[in-house]
Structures are given as C-alpha cells and as structure tokens.
Scaffold this active site. Structure first.
Site, short mmCIF file in Angstrom:
data_model
loop_
_atom_site.label_atom_id
_atom_site.label_comp_id
_atom_site.label_asym_id
_atom_site.label_seq_id
_atom_site.Cartn_x
_atom_site.Cartn_y
_atom_site.Cartn_z
N ARG A 62 18.21 9.23 5.68
CA ARG A 62 17.32 10.33 5.24
C ARG A 62 18.03 11.22 4.21
O ARG A 62 17.40 11.83 3.38
CB ARG A 62 16.83 11.16 6.44
CG ARG A 62 15.88 12.30 6.04
CD ARG A 62 15.01 12.78 7.20
NE ARG A 62 15.78 13.13 8.38
CZ ARG A 62 16.47 14.26 8.55
NH1 ARG A 62 16.48 15.18 7.59
NH2 ARG A 62 17.14 14.50 9.65
N TYR A 122 -5.79 14.59 -11.05
CA TYR A 122 -6.17 13.61 -10.03
C TYR A 122 -6.76 14.39 -8.84
O TYR A 122 -6.23 15.45 -8.47
CB TYR A 122 -4.90 12.85 -9.63
CG TYR A 122 -5.02 11.99 -8.42
CD1 TYR A 122 -6.00 11.00 -8.32
CD2 TYR A 122 -4.14 12.13 -7.36
CE1 TYR A 122 -6.08 10.20 -7.20
CE2 TYR A 122 -4.21 11.32 -6.23
CZ TYR A 122 -5.20 10.37 -6.17
OH TYR A 122 -5.29 9.59 -5.05
N LYS A 220 2.01 3.08 -8.98
CA LYS A 220 1.20 2.61 -10.10
C LYS A 220 2.04 1.73 -11.05
O LYS A 220 2.52 0.71 -10.64
CB LYS A 220 0.59 3.82 -10.82
CG LYS A 220 -0.11 4.81 -9.87
CD LYS A 220 -1.32 4.15 -9.24
CE LYS A 220 -2.21 5.07 -8.44
NZ LYS A 220 -1.61 5.66 -7.25
C1 LIG Z 1 -2.05 10.76 -11.75
C2 LIG Z 1 -1.75 10.53 -10.30
N1 LIG Z 1 -0.82 11.29 -9.70
C3 LIG Z 1 -0.52 11.14 -8.40
C4 LIG Z 1 -1.15 10.18 -7.63
C5 LIG Z 1 -0.79 10.06 -6.17
O1 LIG Z 1 0.01 8.93 -5.97
P1 LIG Z 1 0.18 8.21 -4.54
O2 LIG Z 1 -1.11 7.55 -4.23
O3 LIG Z 1 1.33 7.28 -4.74
O4 LIG Z 1 0.49 9.29 -3.55
C6 LIG Z 1 -2.11 9.36 -8.22
C7 LIG Z 1 -2.81 8.35 -7.39
O5 LIG Z 1 -3.77 7.74 -7.83
C8 LIG Z 1 -2.43 9.55 -9.59
O6 LIG Z 1 -3.36 8.80 -10.19
#
Ligand SMILES: Cc1ncc(COP(=O)(O)O)c(C=O)c1O
Length: 406
Positions: A62, A122, A220
C-alpha cells in the site's frame, strides 16, 4: 532515457534499468509482476531504515510496490512531471488530485474552499464535485473552459483555489487552452488540475503548459485493451506529489501490481494506437459530415470546429480518436435502434480501446445528470459518441452507414 524522443521513451522507460551498469546477470527484459504485499530486509536495522526513508523503498505494497512504481516512473517521464501516483481508477485519481490541489501550502489536511470547474466534464466527475465537495461546503462554480475570456473573468472574480478541466472534453470534444488557463489561475494562486484522459500524452503534456497536476483514467487509452481499470496522477512539483502520495496511502486508493503491469504494457503501444485512431477518426468524421441521417458531426479535426486551429497548434495536428454525432432523428428510440443494428462496433461504456466502441451519453457517462442538466450541457437525445478503434477505418465506417440505414 531523457535524451531519447517521446516515442522511444514510451517503449522503454520503467521496464528495466536504463543503464547497463545496473543490469545483473539475467535481468528481465520486461518488468516482472511483484505480487507481494510485503518486502523483506535481512536485519531489523535495515527494515527500520527502509521505513524511515519512504519514497522508493518498498516495505508494504500500500505504501509502494516495484511494479506500480515502474508505471509511475513511466508516466512521470512521459508527462514531464516530478512524479506520479497510480490509483485504483480514474475517479480515485481525480478525487486525490482535487484533495492534493486543495491542500494549502504548509497545511497537512485538504481544505479546498472553492473549485472552479469546467462546464464540460465527464458525468461522474460532476457528481463527485456535487456529492462530495459541494456537499461538504466547498464552493463549486462552473465556466466554459474553452472560452479563455470567460475563464479569465471567472478566475479574477472568484479567486478559486483549484481549477479543474478536461483538456478535450467528454463527449462534446471542446478543446481548452491549458497554457492560458494556467496563466490566469496562477495569478490568483490557484492550482490547475487537468484531466487529459481523452487527449493522452501523445496529443499534449499539460504540465509543460503550466498545469499543476495531470490526471488520466488509465482504463482508457493508456491500457487500451479494455482489460484494466486504473487511474494516474502526475504532479509538477514535489510538494503536491508528496501530498497526493500521502493521501493515496492513507485512503488506500492504490493500484494493484497486476493492473499496473497491464497498463504499463498498454502504454508501450500508445503512440502507434493513438496515431492510427486519430487518422481513422478524421476519415470517419469527414465521411459522416454529409450523411442525410446525421444532423451534425463533432470532431475537432473538422475546420468548422470552434477550437480547430488552436488544437492543431497545440497538438501538432492530432485531434483524438473520438467522434461524436447527432442523429437527424434526435430521439432515444432512434439512438437505440441505431446501436442495436451495429455489428462490428461494440456498445460498451468506455473509450480508448483497440476496439471501436459506441456510447449513448444519456444512459452512460451522463446518466446521473437530469434531462434538464444534459440539455444545458448540449447533450441531446440524438447524441452518440464513437471511440474509434484500430480496426480498418473502412470497416468501421461501413458498419455505421449500414446501421444508419438508407
Ligand atoms: C474524462 C474521464 N475522466 C475520468 C473518468 C473516470 O475513469 P474511471 O472509470 O477509470 O474511474 C472517465 C471515465 O469514463 C472519463 O471519461
């Protein structure tokens, strides 16, 4: 590896010691997965010293794990940062970034007073601001970050302590001028957090444009294969980095070694994938522009996109792998029928994978917003977001055209 160019560092950094002198006989070419929660020291004195040193010393996973540290070293190098903290998801990295950025210099606890955020975020990020920060009496205000004059006015009027934006926004693909925003924000002592998930370090490096923290959902483009969930935060300065690392350890927001390995492996091909995805996205955006069943195509590579020229300048002519479009029949029924007719493009709620993916924001990324809130953001019932994969662009396009119908 600092003397090498970006695409070369992308392939090698963090995988093994860069200097031959540091190789022992049988040094693995690719970094092993250290699936261990604890690390041994031959004497209690050495263990005591390891506890005291912190940083790169590994004692307990951790607090730090070599496989995770390899990913952090790679991302810090690619983003020109001081260091990185890998987290269990993109949302964890964003939360951590806001906590660290909202910790006043000299303080040990997060105390953000006012977050100025982009109107185009988002959906889950917006929910995080509302349900966690605003609910705990942090003032959260919004402005259009793609409009530098609006940002300047908001920053000078409100004097926030944190400014949060997505360099390329989701799903309307607005581009923000990080350099200008950082300039205004720093005038009032605010820290700038940039979520560069959609842009990736291939398109731009926000820290070298003045941002204080850059965040990625590694789920992503970085991992790229739809098989790992993670997030990463890269900080420009040591104080922010140490604060973020301390919170990550205290809150247990860490990434596991298996995910770290998958993400690091994905990053090795990031350059190839993103260039291909940008090229195919441009082909698809141009082809869909004149389709009778499509009302409008949103792609920053098209000259009519409001930030086309700025983005071309700041990303060396790369415009990303996402294309959003609005159906002429802007209804939920038409959007569902279109998605159900697709054969190749997968109806999966993510982006940046090798596979082409289609998302309908009202039921996925922006589900948690009300219809009125979505409309205020410009997300209509006819809007779909395509994440272009690495398949042959002609096959992706043919699938869309067939699903749109005659
Ligand atoms: C621009 C953006 N930031 C943050 C996130 C959050 O990522 P996670 O799903 O890995 O928590 C996403 C998820 O789609 C996103 O598109």
């Amino acid at each position: 590896m600092r003397s090498y160019r970006f695409d070369t560092r992308l392939v090698h950094v963090g995988e093994r010691p860069a200097d031959r002198a540091d190789w022992r006989n049988g040094t693995p070419t690719s970094a092993p997965i250290h699936a261990s929660t604890t690390f041994l020291y031959p004497t209690a004195q050495a263990l005591d010293a390891a506890f005291a040193v912190g940083g790169d010393q590994v004692v307990y996973t951790r607090w730090g794990n070599p496989t995770v540290q390899a990913l952090e070293a790679l991302m810090s190098d690619l983003e020109d940062g001081r260091g990185a903290v890998a987290c269990s998801s993109g949302m964890a990295a964003l939360y951590l970034a806001l906590l660290a950025a909202g910790t006043p210099r000299g303080a040990t606890e997060p105390h953000p007073r006012h977050i100025l955020a982009s109107r185009d975020l988002y959906g889950a990020t917006e929910t995080l601001l509302r349900d966690f920060f605003a609910a705990q009496s942090v003032r959260v205000s919004y402005c259009d970050m793609s409009d530098p004059a609006a940002v300047k006015a908001a920053v000078y009027a409100d004097e926030p302590d944190v400014v949060l934006l997505e360099s390329l926004s989701n799903p309307l693909l607005k581009w923000s001028d990080v350099e200008a925003i950082a300039h205004y924000a720093h005038q009032v002592g605010a820290r700038v957090v940039v979520d560069a998930t959609l842009a990736t370090p291939v398109l731009h490096r926000p820290l070298s444009q003045g941002a204080d923290i850059v965040v990625h959902s590694a789920t992503k483009y970085l991992s790229g294969h739809g098989d790992a969930t993670g997030g990463i935060l890269v900080a420009r300065a040591g104080l922010l980095l140490d604060t973020a690392r301390r919170y990550a350890i205290q809150l247990g927001m860490i990434l596991g070694p298996f995910e770290a390995r998958l993400i690091a492996r994905g990053i090795r091909t990031l350059g190839l994938r993103v260039h291909r995805q940008c090229e195919s996205a441009m082909t698809i955006a141009k082809a869909l522009r004149n389709h009778p069943r499509i009302r409008r195509v949103i792609y920053p590579g098209l000259p009519e996109h409001p930030q086309h020229s700025l983005m071309a300048l700041q990303t060396c002519g790369l415009f990303g792998g996402l294309v959003s479009f609005e159906l002429a029949d802007a209804t939920r029924e038409a959007a569902f029928a279109f998605m159900n007719r697709l054969k190749l493009i997968l109806p999966a709620t993510s982006l940046g994978d090798i596979y082409s993916l289609i998302t309908y924001p009202p039921i996925s990324s922006h589900r948690e917003l009300t219809e009125v809130e979505r409309a205020a953001h410009g997300i209509s019932d006819g809007l779909l977001r395509l994440s272009v994969g690495i398949e042959d662009a002609r096959d992706i396009l043919a699938d869309i055209e067939e699903a749109l119908g005659p």
